[in-house]
Enzyme design. Structure first.
Site, short mmCIF file in Angstrom:
data_model
loop_
_atom_site.label_atom_id
_atom_site.label_comp_id
_atom_site.label_asym_id
_atom_site.label_seq_id
_atom_site.Cartn_x
_atom_site.Cartn_y
_atom_site.Cartn_z
CE LYS A 16 5.96 0.22 -7.10
NZ LYS A 16 6.49 0.07 -5.62
CD GLN A 223 2.24 -5.29 -6.61
OE1 GLN A 223 1.82 -5.49 -7.72
NE2 GLN A 223 1.28 -4.62 -5.82
P1 GDP Z 1 5.26 3.09 -3.59
O1 GDP Z 1 4.16 2.00 -3.18
O2 GDP Z 1 6.56 2.66 -4.46
O3 GDP Z 1 4.47 4.02 -4.65
O4 GDP Z 1 5.56 3.76 -2.29
P2 GDP Z 1 4.39 3.91 -1.00
O5 GDP Z 1 3.85 5.38 -1.26
O6 GDP Z 1 3.97 2.91 -0.50
O7 GDP Z 1 5.53 4.45 0.28
C1 GDP Z 1 6.63 5.37 -0.15
C2 GDP Z 1 6.38 6.22 1.14
O8 GDP Z 1 7.36 7.11 1.33
C3 GDP Z 1 5.01 7.36 0.94
O9 GDP Z 1 4.55 7.35 2.33
C4 GDP Z 1 5.78 8.49 0.41
O10 GDP Z 1 4.87 9.62 0.75
C5 GDP Z 1 7.26 8.42 0.94
N1 GDP Z 1 8.19 8.94 0.59
C6 GDP Z 1 8.51 9.03 -1.01
N2 GDP Z 1 9.60 9.60 -1.42
C7 GDP Z 1 10.11 10.02 -0.03
C8 GDP Z 1 11.31 10.63 0.28
O11 GDP Z 1 12.30 10.94 -0.52
N3 GDP Z 1 11.61 10.92 1.67
C9 GDP Z 1 10.64 10.55 2.62
N4 GDP Z 1 10.64 10.95 3.76
N5 GDP Z 1 9.30 10.17 2.21
C10 GDP Z 1 9.30 9.81 0.97
P1 IMO Z 2 3.20 -1.22 -3.82
O1 IMO Z 2 2.83 -1.08 -5.39
C1 IMO Z 2 4.62 -3.93 -0.83
C2 IMO Z 2 3.36 -8.02 -0.82
C3 IMO Z 2 2.51 -8.50 0.22
C4 IMO Z 2 2.87 -9.83 0.27
C5 IMO Z 2 3.05 -10.28 -1.13
C6 IMO Z 2 2.12 -11.05 -1.67
O2 IMO Z 2 2.75 -0.37 -3.17
O3 IMO Z 2 4.98 -1.24 -3.81
P2 IMO Z 2 -0.36 -10.06 -2.51
O4 IMO Z 2 -1.45 -9.49 -1.80
O5 IMO Z 2 -0.06 -9.34 -3.77
O6 IMO Z 2 -0.93 -11.58 -3.18
O7 IMO Z 2 0.89 -10.41 -1.34
O8 IMO Z 2 3.47 -9.17 -1.76
N1 IMO Z 2 2.77 -6.74 -1.46
C7 IMO Z 2 3.66 -5.52 -1.33
N2 IMO Z 2 4.65 -5.04 -0.71
N3 IMO Z 2 4.25 -3.15 -1.48
C8 IMO Z 2 3.63 -3.45 -2.59
O9 IMO Z 2 2.84 -2.72 -3.51
C9 IMO Z 2 2.88 -4.82 -2.31
N4 IMO Z 2 1.81 -5.54 -3.06
C10 IMO Z 2 1.82 -6.87 -2.48
O10 IMO Z 2 2.67 -7.77 1.66
O11 IMO Z 2 4.23 -10.07 1.05
#
Ligand code: GDP
Ligand code: IMO
Ligand code: MG
Length: 440
Positions: A16, A223
């Protein structure tokens, strides 16, 4: 001007942050509407890698107003740390407004979150341990403290004294831990107040006035749909409402003002923490996805559980959120797999379920029904048009689109801002989607 929502369609970490940052260029305002620093949104742009937890993922653009909405819970210590980190890369005094109604995470919330998880033992939720659940519990119980309380420390102190009286009993008598000292907490939060007070404002008015004056507003979810308190895999969920409906309540924007709802869909599935996960691959396949995709928690560093794409979940998300388009992320991570599986249904008790079952026992114990697709063997991370993708990758994208019933308008093939493919959504699909949304 209508608003756009970005929503996670799976169990979070779909990318996201990357998509929000990518879209932010054409926005004037980016609003986070729920959750807290349990979120970890990664943005890679102009050589910077940013892990954002509370601050919206549009923060890298100086023209953007960033808003922390009223549906959020804020640990001021974590927010100040994040602002300091931004300062180190030259983003000083960002244009950030924090809702006066957003709730505060207090030190006892963190203590209670961790103590409760410990007590649950094997049945634990696997929370981030940051106090999110207890803060939302207090909000619903109407004993929470809010950002606006930081503007009047006399009121803050009174409310805290009442809350702490009860919390300390739980902390000491139920969990056998040390009580918190009122004066120490007041002193700590007094410092946070002096740092944050000028950022606290009337975000509902600000967002609606921006929309009234024709500004582009993006509502950034944290999330994902399956972690939604009402519609996710309860109790293995977070304590807020990440879905599109939650975007309206958490930001104070009417549903009438929403035009685009973009579902972020990872090309496979991941989950952190406990709970059912039908397509999980607790084997070398999942290991490969974790390694290539770097699937380790942005916030806690925990290894993410990995598995095949689950179309039943994404179809459910499309319905719950009313997705108007999909952005597929991390397609590059699947390069090299000879065959790729897609779950199209669940088998349980001799029956096949093509929709999310209403009873969680089914979801817990079902066997996925898979379709198998051809993989592709070449690196796709530098490809910048849909037409140049290998035919097998195109077929995979189109199958996801077909199963979800929502057009795929974006494909991400790497973490960097530039590794993004956009494609014009075929007219017949838009029509089909609009028909789907207007049919009973
Ligand atoms: P979010 O919580 O939904 O914003 O996602 P996160 O940042 O926690 O996890 C997504 C991970 O995948 C991060 O390390 C990003 O840098 C990486 N990422 C996002 N889009 C891509 C993609 O298209 N390819 C690869 N290889 N990594 C990506
Ligand atoms: P983003 O925005 C993935 C999960 C935790 C746990 C459950 C409850 O980066 O996608 P909490 O601390 O919220 O009470 O934990 O929700 N969890 C996530 N998993 N991405 C997240 O955020 C999360 N935020 C909470 O691992 O299972
Ligand atoms: Mg994340």
């Amino acid at each position: 001007m209508p608003a756009t929502i970005i929503v996670g369609t799976q169990w979070g970490d779909e990318g996201k942050g990357k998509v929000t940052d990518w879209l932010a260029n054409e926005m004037n305002m980016v609003v986070r509407y729920q959750g807290g620093h349990n979120a970890g949104h990664t943005v890679i742009a102009d050589g910077h890698l940013l892990k954002l937890h509370l601050v919206p993922s549009g923060i890298l653009f100086p023209h953007i107003t960033s808003v922390i909405g009223s549906g959020m819970v804020i640990d001021p210590k974590a927010l100040i740390k994040e602002l300091d980190e931004l300062g180190k890369i030259g983003i000083n005094n960002p244009n950030l407004v924090i809702s006066s109604n957003a709730h505060l995470i207090m030190p006892y919330h963190k203590i209670l979150d961790q103590a409760s998880e410990l007590k649950l033992g094997k049945s634990k939720i696997g929370t981030t341990g940051l106090g999110i659940g207890p803060a939302y519990t207090d909000k619903a119980s109407r004993v929470g403290l809010r950002m606006q309380d930081l503007l009047d420390m006399k009121i803050f102190r009174e409310k805290l004294a009442t809350a702490l009286d009860f919390k300390n009993q739980v902390i000491t008598k139920i969990y056998g831990l040390e009580p918190l000292d009122l004066e120490e907490v007041v002193e700590e939060y007094q410092e946070y107040a002096s740092r944050l007070k000028d950022m606290i404002g009337n975000t509902v008015l600000l967002i609606n006035q921006a929309l009234d004056s024709g500004k582009n507003v993006l509502l950034e979810g944290a999330q994902g749909t399956m972690l939604d308190i009402d519609h996710g895999t309860y109790p293995f969920v977070t304590s807020s409402s990440p879905i599109a409906g939650g975007a309206c309540s958490g930001s104070g924007v009417s549903p009438m003002r929403i035009k685009r709802i973009i579902g972020i869909v990872k090309a496979y599935t991941t989950r952190v923490g406990s709970g059912p996960f039908p397509t999980e691959q607790d084997n070398e396949i999942g290991e490969e996805m974790r390694k290539v995709g770097g699937e380790f928690g942005t916030t806690t560093g925990r290894p993410r559980r990995c598995g095949w794409f689950d179309a039943v979940i994404v179809k459910y998300s499309a319905m719950l959120n009313g997705l108007t388009e999909i952005a597929i992320t991390k397609l590059d991570v699947l390069s090299g797999f000879e065959k790729i599986k897609i779950c199209v249904g669940y088998k349980y008790g001799g029956e096949i379920y093509n929709h999310m079952p209403f009873h969680q026992t089914i979801f817990h114990n079902c066997t996925p029904v898979y379709e198998e697709m051809e993989g592709w063997q070449s690196d796709i991370s530098r490809i910048n048009t849909y037409e140049k993708l290998p035919k097998a990758a195109q077929a995979y994208v189109n199958r996801i689109q077909e199963l979800a019933g929502v057009p795929v308008s974006m494909i991400s093939v790497g973490p960097d801002r530039v590794q993004t493919i956009t494609r014009k959504v075929p007219e017949n699909l838009v029509r089909r989607e609009l028909q789907r949304q207007s049919s009973p």
